[in-house]
Design a protein around this motif. Sequence first.
Motif, PDB file in Angstrom:
ATOM      1  N   SER A  45       0.818  -1.215   0.000  1.00 10.42           N
ATOM      2  CA  SER A  45       0.000   0.000   0.000  1.00 10.42           C
ATOM      3  C   SER A  45       0.851   1.264   0.000  1.00 10.42           C
ATOM      4  CB  SER A  45      -0.922   0.001   1.217  1.00 10.42           C
ATOM      5  OG  SER A  45      -0.183  -0.247   2.400  1.00 10.42           O
ATOM      6  N   LEU A  46       2.117   1.147   0.378  1.00 11.94           N
ATOM      7  CA  LEU A  46       3.022   2.303   0.396  1.00 11.94           C
ATOM      8  C   LEU A  46       3.880   2.378  -0.866  1.00 11.94           C
ATOM      9  CD1 LEU A  46       4.153   2.399   4.136  1.00 11.94           C
ATOM     10  CD2 LEU A  46       2.428   3.792   2.985  1.00 11.94           C
ATOM     11  N   LYS A  47       3.585   1.567  -1.847  1.00 11.17           N
ATOM     12  CA  LYS A  47       4.308   1.623  -3.122  1.00 11.17           C
ATOM     13  C   LYS A  47       3.750   2.793  -3.928  1.00 11.17           C
ATOM     14  CE  LYS A  47       5.505  -2.280  -5.589  1.00 11.17           C
ATOM     15  NZ  LYS A  47       5.205  -3.411  -6.516  1.00 11.17           N
ATOM     16  N   SER A  48       4.082   4.003  -3.489  1.00  9.03           N
ATOM     17  CA  SER A  48       3.432   5.206  -3.980  1.00  9.03           C
ATOM     18  C   SER A  48       4.435   6.340  -4.104  1.00  9.03           C
ATOM     19  CB  SER A  48       2.313   5.603  -3.000  1.00  9.03           C
ATOM     20  OG  SER A  48       1.973   6.947  -3.094  1.00  9.03           O
ATOM     21  N   ASP A  49       4.404   7.048  -5.226  1.00 11.44           N
ATOM     22  CA  ASP A  49       5.249   8.229  -5.392  1.00 11.44           C
ATOM     23  C   ASP A  49       4.904   9.289  -4.343  1.00 11.44           C
ATOM     24  OD1 ASP A  49       6.596   7.139  -7.526  1.00 11.44           O
ATOM     25  OD2 ASP A  49       5.337   8.099  -9.044  1.00 11.44           O
ATOM     26  N   GLU A  50       3.621   9.391  -4.020  1.00  9.84           N
ATOM     27  CA  GLU A  50       3.187  10.348  -2.998  1.00  9.84           C
ATOM     28  C   GLU A  50       3.901  10.100  -1.679  1.00  9.84           C
ATOM     29  OE1 GLU A  50      -0.824  11.214  -0.312  1.00  9.84           O
ATOM     30  OE2 GLU A  50      -0.961   9.996  -2.118  1.00  9.84           O
TER      31      GLU A  50
END
Length: 421
Positions: free
Chosen positions: A260-265
């Motif tokens: 769920s934290l595989k995010s550019d943000e």
Amino acid sequence: MKKLLLGGAALMALSVGFTGVTTGSAQAQQCTTKIGAVLPTSVDWGRPIAEVAQFAVDQVNAAGGAGGCQIEMVLRDTQVDPKVGVDAARALVDLDGVEVLLGAVSSGVSMPILTSVTVPSETMMMSCCSSSTAFTNLAEQGETKGLFFRTFATTGVQAAVGAKVAADQGWGKVAILYKNDDWGQDMARIIAADFAEAGVEVTGSVALNDAQPSYRAEVAQALSGQPDAIYLALYPAEGTMAVREWIGLGGTQNMIMANSLKSDEFKENVGLQYLAHAYGTDTASPRAESADAFVEAYRARFEAEPTGPGLANSYDAAMLALLAMEAAGEGATGPQIAAAIPRVTDPEGTPITADTAGFAQAKEVLAGGGTVMYQGATGNVRFDANGDVSAPAVIWKFGESTIEEVQYLPLEEVNAIMSDG
């Protein structure tokens, strides 16, 4: 019949290509069936999940549509909020009459939709990304009525691989910060058990509620056990706040992150300099020709790499739902569409590719009374009796411009790790 929906504000139609079949080769349809999904388009990692579902719809329309009609995808934003998600799903079922619902992403959103909307209305639900084992438990008790499927493996895969990361890195003591919803609670419970099996001590497991102005007290509680690393079962918004507090209070930069934290943000808001020792886990597509074909098609359409969470799973969820709709025939109900899933995931069926040409071939086979073996972005999808799938896994890290793969674990190795636990 009720219309099949992918939920919410209409997405811009995506162009179709990379298949060798043009829209001109598809027979024109005189009817349109709405399909939809409830997906979190208001967050940066959610929009591509919705866009890739629309891509699948466009390919199906180029093959002549599904269930006798062209497909119109309607999208509703869940905002990763259970109440918003339920309201969106209820509108699609009650007002638009959907027979199939694609979504949601978060287990904490999917669960109330399933129990309060889709099961009571006998609507088939196909999730790309919800991983909580609570869905398995419901299915085993007969509470899903065979109407729930997901193309993403259960929480147990990421938990087992997360414990492997801790053991491989020599992190003997780990604290857990988790989102206080169905998914986070499930993740925290299973990861704690897997850590124990791997000889890793859990120094504390702390829940984070949504929309708090600060998580300082919770982070301080997690720090009190002096862990060697922190496990993060969070989404980018609360994950960013928590990690900032964690670093500010002197916490280690040794981290294990759920997908769920595989995010550019998340990466940009935390700062790459603080994530050098952060390892992520995720399920992965098999090293198979069909998975490679999806990557190439995605690159051609979106001019980007499909590295975000749930992209391959979202594509397969949409394509499988439409294949089942085709197999069930015009005017099929949700239970009839769900019952057709085995006809399009048959190991002995005619192999079909995940594109316009493959869908066109499937239409011919199914019309003749045959079955097909769908070969998709996540490989040859197989659902068990509970609507679950198994999958390989990957350990990853944030790079300067992309997600970097650290280690790929084939399905056999994942199953071995989980059985050892």
